[in-house]
Design a protein around this motif. Structure first.
Motif, PDB file in Angstrom:
ATOM      1  N   GLN A 137      -1.368   8.717  -2.845  1.00 20.10           N
ATOM      2  CA  GLN A 137      -0.661   7.672  -2.120  1.00 20.10           C
ATOM      3  C   GLN A 137      -1.516   7.236  -0.940  1.00 20.10           C
ATOM      4  OE1 GLN A 137       2.360   6.065  -2.588  1.00 20.10           O
ATOM      5  NE2 GLN A 137       2.191   6.929  -4.655  1.00 20.10           N
ATOM      6  N   VAL A 138      -2.110   6.050  -1.082  1.00 19.48           N
ATOM      7  CA  VAL A 138      -2.931   5.545   0.011  1.00 19.48           C
ATOM      8  C   VAL A 138      -2.337   4.245   0.503  1.00 19.48           C
ATOM      9  CG1 VAL A 138      -5.241   4.902   0.736  1.00 19.48           C
ATOM     10  CG2 VAL A 138      -4.926   6.439  -1.206  1.00 19.48           C
ATOM     11  N   ASP A 139      -2.131   4.138   1.819  1.00 18.27           N
ATOM     12  CA  ASP A 139      -1.761   2.852   2.388  1.00 18.27           C
ATOM     13  C   ASP A 139      -2.848   1.866   2.052  1.00 18.27           C
ATOM     14  OD1 ASP A 139       0.576   3.370   3.526  1.00 18.27           O
ATOM     15  OD2 ASP A 139      -0.155   3.485   5.609  1.00 18.27           O
ATOM     16  N   GLU A 140      -2.473   0.669   1.635  1.00 17.34           N
ATOM     17  CA  GLU A 140      -3.512  -0.322   1.372  1.00 17.34           C
ATOM     18  C   GLU A 140      -4.272  -0.670   2.654  1.00 17.34           C
ATOM     19  OE1 GLU A 140      -1.032  -3.128  -0.461  1.00 17.34           O
ATOM     20  OE2 GLU A 140      -1.393  -2.376  -2.488  1.00 17.34           O
ATOM     21  N   GLY A 141      -3.557  -0.601   3.769  1.00 19.20           N
ATOM     22  CA  GLY A 141      -4.216  -0.856   5.068  1.00 19.20           C
ATOM     23  C   GLY A 141      -5.376   0.108   5.283  1.00 19.20           C
ATOM     24  N   ALA A 142      -5.151   1.405   4.985  1.00 22.68           N
ATOM     25  CA  ALA A 142      -6.204   2.418   5.163  1.00 22.68           C
ATOM     26  C   ALA A 142      -7.350   2.128   4.213  1.00 22.68           C
ATOM     27  CB  ALA A 142      -5.636   3.802   4.903  1.00 22.68           C
ATOM     28  N   LEU A 143      -6.997   1.629   3.030  1.00 26.13           N
ATOM     29  CA  LEU A 143      -8.012   1.313   2.046  1.00 26.13           C
ATOM     30  C   LEU A 143      -8.928   0.193   2.527  1.00 26.13           C
ATOM     31  CD1 LEU A 143      -7.326   1.390  -1.638  1.00 26.13           C
ATOM     32  CD2 LEU A 143      -8.220  -0.772  -0.791  1.00 26.13           C
ATOM     33  N   TYR A 144      -8.327  -0.845   3.108  1.00 25.83           N
ATOM     34  CA  TYR A 144      -9.140  -1.938   3.651  1.00 25.83           C
ATOM     35  C   TYR A 144     -10.017  -1.451   4.810  1.00 25.83           C
ATOM     36  CZ  TYR A 144      -7.451  -5.857   0.899  1.00 25.83           C
ATOM     37  OH  TYR A 144      -7.220  -6.708  -0.119  1.00 25.83           O
ATOM     38  N   THR A 145      -9.412  -0.596   5.652  1.00 25.92           N
ATOM     39  CA  THR A 145     -10.193  -0.080   6.785  1.00 25.92           C
ATOM     40  C   THR A 145     -11.438   0.646   6.275  1.00 25.92           C
ATOM     41  OG1 THR A 145      -8.103   0.243   7.916  1.00 25.92           O
ATOM     42  CG2 THR A 145     -10.049   1.249   8.914  1.00 25.92           C
ATOM     43  N   ALA A 146     -11.217   1.477   5.232  1.00 22.46           N
ATOM     44  CA  ALA A 146     -12.348   2.232   4.681  1.00 22.46           C
ATOM     45  C   ALA A 146     -13.380   1.290   4.070  1.00 22.46           C
ATOM     46  CB  ALA A 146     -11.851   3.214   3.629  1.00 22.46           C
ATOM     47  N   LEU A 147     -12.891   0.221   3.392  1.00 19.79           N
ATOM     48  CA  LEU A 147     -13.820  -0.743   2.797  1.00 19.79           C
ATOM     49  C   LEU A 147     -14.713  -1.363   3.865  1.00 19.79           C
ATOM     50  CD1 LEU A 147     -11.880  -2.902   0.162  1.00 19.79           C
ATOM     51  CD2 LEU A 147     -14.000  -1.624  -0.184  1.00 19.79           C
ATOM     52  N   HIS A 148     -14.092  -1.803   4.960  1.00 21.65           N
ATOM     53  CA  HIS A 148     -14.884  -2.453   6.011  1.00 21.65           C
ATOM     54  C   HIS A 148     -15.847  -1.472   6.664  1.00 21.65           C
ATOM     55  CE1 HIS A 148     -12.947  -6.551   6.639  1.00 21.65           C
ATOM     56  NE2 HIS A 148     -12.362  -6.045   5.561  1.00 21.65           N
ATOM     57  N   ARG A 152      11.187 -13.467  -4.322  1.00 23.12           N
ATOM     58  CA  ARG A 152      10.092 -13.706  -3.370  1.00 23.12           C
ATOM     59  C   ARG A 152      10.209 -12.812  -2.146  1.00 23.12           C
ATOM     60  NH1 ARG A 152       6.526 -18.117  -3.615  1.00 23.12           N
ATOM     61  NH2 ARG A 152       6.091 -18.088  -1.378  1.00 23.12           N
ATOM     62  N   GLU A 153      11.449 -12.704  -1.592  1.00 23.23           N
ATOM     63  CA  GLU A 153      11.622 -11.908  -0.363  1.00 23.23           C
ATOM     64  C   GLU A 153      11.325 -10.437  -0.627  1.00 23.23           C
ATOM     65  OE1 GLU A 153      14.250 -14.109  -1.319  1.00 23.23           O
ATOM     66  OE2 GLU A 153      13.116 -15.602  -0.166  1.00 23.23           O
ATOM     67  N   ASP A 154      11.875  -9.924  -1.738  1.00 21.88           N
ATOM     68  CA  ASP A 154      11.669  -8.508  -2.064  1.00 21.88           C
ATOM     69  C   ASP A 154      10.195  -8.228  -2.302  1.00 21.88           C
ATOM     70  OD1 ASP A 154      14.268  -8.064  -1.764  1.00 21.88           O
ATOM     71  OD2 ASP A 154      14.753  -8.041  -3.931  1.00 21.88           O
ATOM     72  N   ALA A 155       9.574  -9.170  -2.988  1.00 23.15           N
ATOM     73  CA  ALA A 155       8.142  -8.993  -3.294  1.00 23.15           C
ATOM     74  C   ALA A 155       7.351  -8.893  -2.008  1.00 23.15           C
ATOM     75  CB  ALA A 155       7.634 -10.164  -4.132  1.00 23.15           C
ATOM     76  N   MET A 156       7.669  -9.775  -1.053  1.00 24.68           N
ATOM     77  CA  MET A 156       6.937  -9.785   0.219  1.00 24.68           C
ATOM     78  C   MET A 156       7.176  -8.478   0.955  1.00 24.68           C
ATOM     79  SD  MET A 156       4.852 -11.991   0.860  1.00 24.68           S
ATOM     80  CE  MET A 156       3.654 -11.965   2.162  1.00 24.68           C
ATOM     81  N   ARG A 157       8.427  -8.025   0.952  1.00 22.38           N
ATOM     82  CA  ARG A 157       8.752  -6.791   1.660  1.00 22.38           C
ATOM     83  C   ARG A 157       7.994  -5.615   1.048  1.00 22.38           C
ATOM     84  NH1 ARG A 157      14.163  -6.847   0.999  1.00 22.38           N
ATOM     85  NH2 ARG A 157      14.272  -8.776   2.178  1.00 22.38           N
ATOM     86  N   GLU A 158       7.965  -5.585  -0.309  1.00 19.84           N
ATOM     87  CA  GLU A 158       7.266  -4.510  -1.004  1.00 19.84           C
ATOM     88  C   GLU A 158       5.761  -4.539  -0.671  1.00 19.84           C
ATOM     89  OE1 GLU A 158       8.024  -1.962  -2.479  1.00 19.84           O
ATOM     90  OE2 GLU A 158       6.237  -1.349  -3.628  1.00 19.84           O
ATOM     91  N   ALA A 159       5.203  -5.767  -0.621  1.00 16.90           N
ATOM     92  CA  ALA A 159       3.770  -5.887  -0.283  1.00 16.90           C
ATOM     93  C   ALA A 159       3.507  -5.270   1.082  1.00 16.90           C
ATOM     94  CB  ALA A 159       3.352  -7.353  -0.303  1.00 16.90           C
ATOM     95  N   HIS A 160       4.361  -5.586   2.049  1.00 17.18           N
ATOM     96  CA  HIS A 160       4.190  -5.030   3.390  1.00 17.18           C
ATOM     97  C   HIS A 160       4.335  -3.526   3.387  1.00 17.18           C
ATOM     98  CE1 HIS A 160       3.457  -8.260   6.249  1.00 17.18           C
ATOM     99  NE2 HIS A 160       4.183  -9.054   5.433  1.00 17.18           N
ATOM    100  N   ARG A 161       5.293  -3.000   2.580  1.00 16.92           N
ATOM    101  CA  ARG A 161       5.494  -1.552   2.558  1.00 16.92           C
ATOM    102  C   ARG A 161       4.228  -0.856   2.047  1.00 16.92           C
ATOM    103  NH1 ARG A 161       6.269   2.438  -0.469  1.00 16.92           N
ATOM    104  NH2 ARG A 161       6.141   1.238  -2.410  1.00 16.92           N
ATOM    105  N   ARG A 162       3.678  -1.432   0.967  1.00 13.33           N
ATOM    106  CA  ARG A 162       2.474  -0.807   0.418  1.00 13.33           C
ATOM    107  C   ARG A 162       1.302  -0.865   1.392  1.00 13.33           C
ATOM    108  NH1 ARG A 162       1.980  -3.168  -5.687  1.00 13.33           N
ATOM    109  NH2 ARG A 162       4.044  -2.530  -6.448  1.00 13.33           N
ATOM    110  N   PHE A 163       1.272  -1.934   2.170  1.00 13.02           N
ATOM    111  CA  PHE A 163       0.100  -2.103   3.025  1.00 13.02           C
ATOM    112  C   PHE A 163       0.128  -1.191   4.240  1.00 13.02           C
ATOM    113  CE2 PHE A 163      -2.806  -4.031   6.009  1.00 13.02           C
ATOM    114  CZ  PHE A 163      -3.852  -4.412   5.171  1.00 13.02           C
TER     115      PHE A 163
END
Lengths: 108, 904
Positions: A42-53, B44-55
């Motif tokens: 489980q990797v945050d995508e944010g951490a992944l981008y940080t590592a890429l940069h 659309r809203e759920d998708a955006m929320r999920e994208a933010h959660r993953r990020f």
């Protein structure tokens, strides 16, 4: 199975590996990492981008802007010769390490 | 499935670019995630929320990415810059290797130009800018001067009486430290003594220079007390090294200075020089040096008594927070009081209202003060001249580079068309010129090092040498000059090339439109010529001054006269004893082979003047008419000096104590005191108004005694027996030049000297020569710099004309084909050159005339607008114009029309 915490430097190795088949953008890399590990890592995508940069700054990968499959502007990463060497070396180190740890755990 | 690549940017530039790149990248990521999720049936809203959660934390990640990219971009830019510079350097080096003649010429030109400046900086910097080594607060330290008015003229003096020093030290409140210092040559050692400079300082000196002694300790206020201080000495580092081999166990040893045995208590650090430019061998308490040096009985009073004996200098350190103005006011009031007290104590002193004493605070550098020496003034002028030479060199190199650049116009236009940025091209051109300047700069350091040493020995004999290579200030100056010169030389050609019309340059051959007079090149050429004119005018004026100085009658023949002075150390003779000794020396001297005549003398030109009050019946206060100097002589005086008697007779051995009292006066003195009357037979009373008359029996020609410039030359001669004085010196005329005979003379007479006393022998020429030094120096260096400038300018002229003629080859071909004769072509080309030089001469002469006001005080009997000099320089420049253009003109005239028209 519990999420695995990533060891220092492991993410770098995975990202280098992700680029071995050619240039890719961040989203594609994130997808590849998720698919390949089957959700075990489980990797945050944010951490992944940080590592890429970070590895881009070190000169292991280089970036160029290109057009994605659906014609949108995206930043494509690709391995540099230095990165290729790093991948080779780190893979070898990692395998040695993993074998050693496995051996330790199998005794007793 | 390979993505299609297209380049949008090569390198991200700037923080804004970094931020927008990160934003673009992440927006693509979110869009792609959302699109994929919606295609799987998410809203659309759920998708955006999920994208933010993953990020995860978008805000923090964005900041982190921007920081990382910022560092990377900076790194890349640095690497890029180095790559470019290396490439430019390689390119420039290759270009220079391909034209070694050009490279060598430019190196020499710039080397001489930069070298001249580095040399002059190494001379002028210590005089005017550099502060003494080890001084704690140089910006707060001042040298003090008092300006007084005498016979309508203001004089500034940096010499103070001990009493005035004490007044200033105790009564002012603006100064943290008041240091008195004085240095003089003293006999060092026992039986086999040599003279060397010793500095006396008050103990506060060590607070202004808070140095750690190399060995031992420094002295304290308790050791610098009236009347004679303690005989303790701090050796200076070089003397300790050379005389004591740097032994650390010298403390307590004895060193004889003058007639006193000093105890060594310490050694200064290596760099310490104090406030003076000449090295001393040792530092001693001020009171002890004064008591020692003034013990000879030259004065009937103690050195610290009253206000009349001016001998020490003052360095005052302003207290923090006190402005220079406030300190000046404070000092002024104490000085004013001191002068008033002096007037009370000494009835004979000039009235304070007339003297108008004014206290001055000057910078710590002596030459920045009011009494700047002629050598320094000439030095400053020469620094300016060196700058002109450098400008000429720059103009010349700029011109040569321009010619090169114009030849490369097509290449450059091509590269521009291929997408090389103008910035890169500019960097490349400047790299070339800075590289050339650096090459010249290395050469310059060698030139400056050699020339600077030579110049220092003539300009400032005795001053401490400053290495060009070892001194950071000199190196820094050279470095900065190199960069500035490099940019200055490169900027004109670069501007010209980059401004050029790209398409035109690409289209045309060298034939079409390639011959354009470059206005810039012509201006540079005229500028060089004009600057050369200015320098040559300067050279001409100084050479003429030097000739005038040499031709100036001194009123005596310095070349064959030696001055012998007796110096006593331990056992001081009585006045009678000294008189006996001097008589013996005189008799002995006249018996020596090679001696023509000899006389005792109180006054020696350019060395010392003896003054006494004189009175003339019927003339009120004669002393107000001028500064009369007394010369007491014995019979052989006029024969010794070669001073002519214009009227009447000189003084002979028959003018004795009991015979008729006589006096000889100088021509100017006779004219001043008895205008329109015969001077012979008039009465002058010396020293005492009630005393007997000395009757004028002769008039002698005027002599120069203090300055080679016009001076009144007010001098009178009396027989020593009639106006007795204790004098220790005599003048001897020899058949051989004085420089040769001085040493044998001294050795022959030293045998007569009792005990540890000894004789100093100095040729009179050595006293006069320093007076001529500034003109000799000015003449030599102006001539050298002027010749250099002219050489550089004529090379420049030749190259420009040769280049222009080569460019106009087709045109010349057409002219020849149409029947132009050699004569016509030559006249056309040479005429162009002469017109240019005429313009340069006009501008240069105008500049020289404008500058004349400032040069005038440095000249000797020479008008700064001397027509011979100005005309001569103009002629030289025109001749140079003809000479430089003749060869290209002949080449042009012999152009083969057929080949010229066919080519290109």
């Amino acid at each position: 199975m519990a999420d695995l915490d990533l060891l220092q430097g492991t993410l770098d190795l995975i990202l280098l590996k992700a680029l071995i088949w050619g240039p890719a953008h961040g989203y594609a890399i994130a997808r590849w990492v998720g698919d390949t590990t089957g959700g075990d890592l489980q990797v945050d995508e944010g951490a992944l981008y940080t590592a890429l940069h970070r590895i881009e700054r070190r000169g292991w990968i280089s970036a160029e802007w290109g057009l994605s499959e659906n014609n949108r502007k995206a930043k494509y990463y690709q391995l540099t010769p230095v990165g290729r060497r790093q991948l080779r070396d780190k893979t070898a180190t990692w395998n040695r390490y993993a074998r050693a740890v496995a051996r330790v755990l199998q005794t007793a | 499935m390979r993505p299609r690549f297209r380049r949008f940017f090569r390198i991200d530039r700037g923080a804004a670019d970094v931020a927008s790149a990160v934003e673009d990248e992440l927006r693509f990521h979110f869009d792609a995630t959302r699109d994929e999720l919606t295609s799987q049936g998410w809203s659309r809203e759920d998708a955006m929320r999920e994208a933010h959660r993953r990020f995860g934390d978008l805000e923090a990640t964005t900041r982190r990415l921007e920081a990382i990219d910022g560092v990377r971009v900076a790194q890349e830019r640095r690497v890029q810059w180095w790559d470019n510079t290396r490439q430019d350097l390689r390119y420039a080096l290759r270009g220079l290797r391909l034209s070694p003649g050009f490279t060598l010429g430019v190196m020499l030109t710039l080397g001489l130009g930069i070298g001249a400046n580095a040399m002059m900086f190494s001379i002028v910097d210590p005089l005017l800018f550099r502060t003494p080594d080890g001084l704690a607060h140089p910006e707060q330290v001042h040298r003090a001067y008092v300006q007084t008015t005498y016979l309508g003229r203001a004089y500034a003096s940096g010499s103070f009486s001990y009493q005035m020093y004490q007044d200033i030290a105790t009564k002012t409140h603006s100064f943290d430290q008041v240091t008195g210092y004085w240095s003089t040559k003293m006999a060092i050692g026992g039986t086999d003594a040599v003279e060397a400079r010793v500095t006396g300082v008050s103990a506060s000196f060590w607070r202004q220079f808070p140095v750690r002694p190399e060995v031992g300790r420094l002295f304290s206020p308790g050791e610098d007390q009236l009347p004679a201080g303690e005989p303790v000495v701090v050796l200076s580092w070089p003397y300790w090294q050379s005389q004591f081999g740097g032994r650390r166990d010298i403390l307590g040893e004895h060193l004889k200075i003058g007639s006193v045995d000093y105890t060594v208590i310490g050694v200064t650090p290596r760099e310490l020089m104090g406030f003076e430019r000449e090295r001393s061998i040792a530092f001693v308490p001020l009171t002890s040096l004064a008591a020692n040096a003034f013990a000879e009985g030259r004065s009937h009073r103690a050195y610290y008594d009253g206000y009349n004996m001016h001998w020490l200098h003052l360095a005052l350190e302003r207290a923090p927070g006190v402005s220079e103005e406030a300190a000046g006011v404070d000092l002024q009031s104490v000085v004013q009081q001191a002068f008033e007290r002096r007037a009370e104590l000494e009835p004979g002193a000039d009235p304070v209202a007339e003297l108008q004493p004014r206290a001055l605070l000057s910078p710590v550098q002596q030459e920045a003060g009011p009494n700047r020496t002629a050598e320094t003034r000439v030095g400053i002028w020469l620094a300016g001249v060196a700058l002109l030479v450098l400008l000429i060199a720059c103009a010349n190199v700029g011109n040569l580079l321009l010619a090169r650049a114009l030849r490369r116009r097509r290449e450059i236009a091509l590269r521009l068309a291929l997408g090389v940025t103008r910035g890169r091209l500019l960097a490349q051109l400047l790299t070339e010129s800075v590289l050339l300047a650096t090459l010249g700069g290395t050469l310059a350091l060698g030139i400056a090092s050699l020339g600077g040493g030579l110049l220092r020995r003539t300009l400032l004999p005795g001053s401490e040498a400053v290495g060009i290579f070892t001194d950071s200030r000199n190196l820094l100056f050279a470095g900065i000059t190199v960069v500035v010169v490099g940019l200055l030389c490169g900027i004109a050609p670069a501007a010209q090339v980059l401004r050029g019309n790209l398409a035109g340059a690409l289209k045309g051959g060298t034939r079409e439109g390639s011959y354009q007079r470059s206005r810039l090149r012509i201006s540079l050429l005229v500028l060089q010529g004009a600057l050369s004119v200015v320098l040559l005018v300067g050279a001409g004026l100084f050479v003429s001054s030097l000739r005038q100085v040499r031709a100036e009658p001194l009123g005596y023949d310095a070349d064959h006269v030696v001055f012998l002075d007796a110096v006593q150390r331990d056992d001081f003779l009585t006045a009678d004893g000294m008189d006996q000794l001097q008589r013996r020396l005189l008799t002995r001297a006249t018996e020596l082979p090679g001696v023509v005549a000899a006389s005792r003398a109180a006054t020696v030109p350019f060395y010392m003047n003896w003054g006494e009050d004189i009175f003339v019946p019927g003339v009120d206060s004669v002393g107000r008419l001028g500064d009369f100097v007394l010369q007491t002589v014995t019979g052989g005086y006029f024969a010794t000096m070669g001073t002519r008697i214009v009227e009447g007779r000189g003084i002979t051995d028959d003018d004795r104590a009991g015979s008729a009292r006589v006096i000889v006066v100088s021509q100017s003195m006779a004219r001043l005191i008895w205008p329109g009357q015969p001077a012979l037979g008039q009465c002058v009373k010396v020293r005492d108004e009630q005393g007997p008359c000395q009757y004028v029996v002769g008039i002698a020609e005027d002599i120069k005694r203090e300055s080679l410039r016009d001076e009144p030359g007010l001098l009178y001669y009396v027989p020593l027996e009639q106006v007795p004085l204790t004098i220790t010196g005599m003048l001897v005329r020899t058949t051989a030049p004085a420089a040769v005979s001085a040493e044998p003379l001294r050795r022959a007479l030293q045998a007569e000297m009792p005990g540890t006393s000894y004789l100093n022998a100095t040729p009179l020429t050595e006293m006069v020569a320093p007076e001529m030094r500034s003109w000799r120096l000015g003449a030599t260096l102006f001539a050298v710099f002027g010749a250099l400038a002219l050489l550089v300018a004529s090379i420049g002229l030749y190259s420009v004309i040769a280049f222009t003629v080569a460019q106009r080859r087709q045109e010349m071909g057409v002219r020849v084909a149409l029947g132009a004769t050699t004569r016509m072509v030559v006249r056309m080309v040479v005429g162009d050159a002469v017109r240019l030089m005429a313009l340069a001469v006009g501008l240069g002469l105008a500049a020289a005339v404008l500058a004349s006001r400032w040069v005038e005080p440095l000249l000797f009997h020479t008008s700064p607008r001397d027509p011979v000099v100005l005309g001569g320089v103009a002629l030289v420049l025109v001749l140079v114009g003809v000479a430089a253009s003749l060869a290209p003109a002949l080449r042009a005239a012999h152009t083969d029309p057929v080949s010229a028209l066919r080519s290109d």
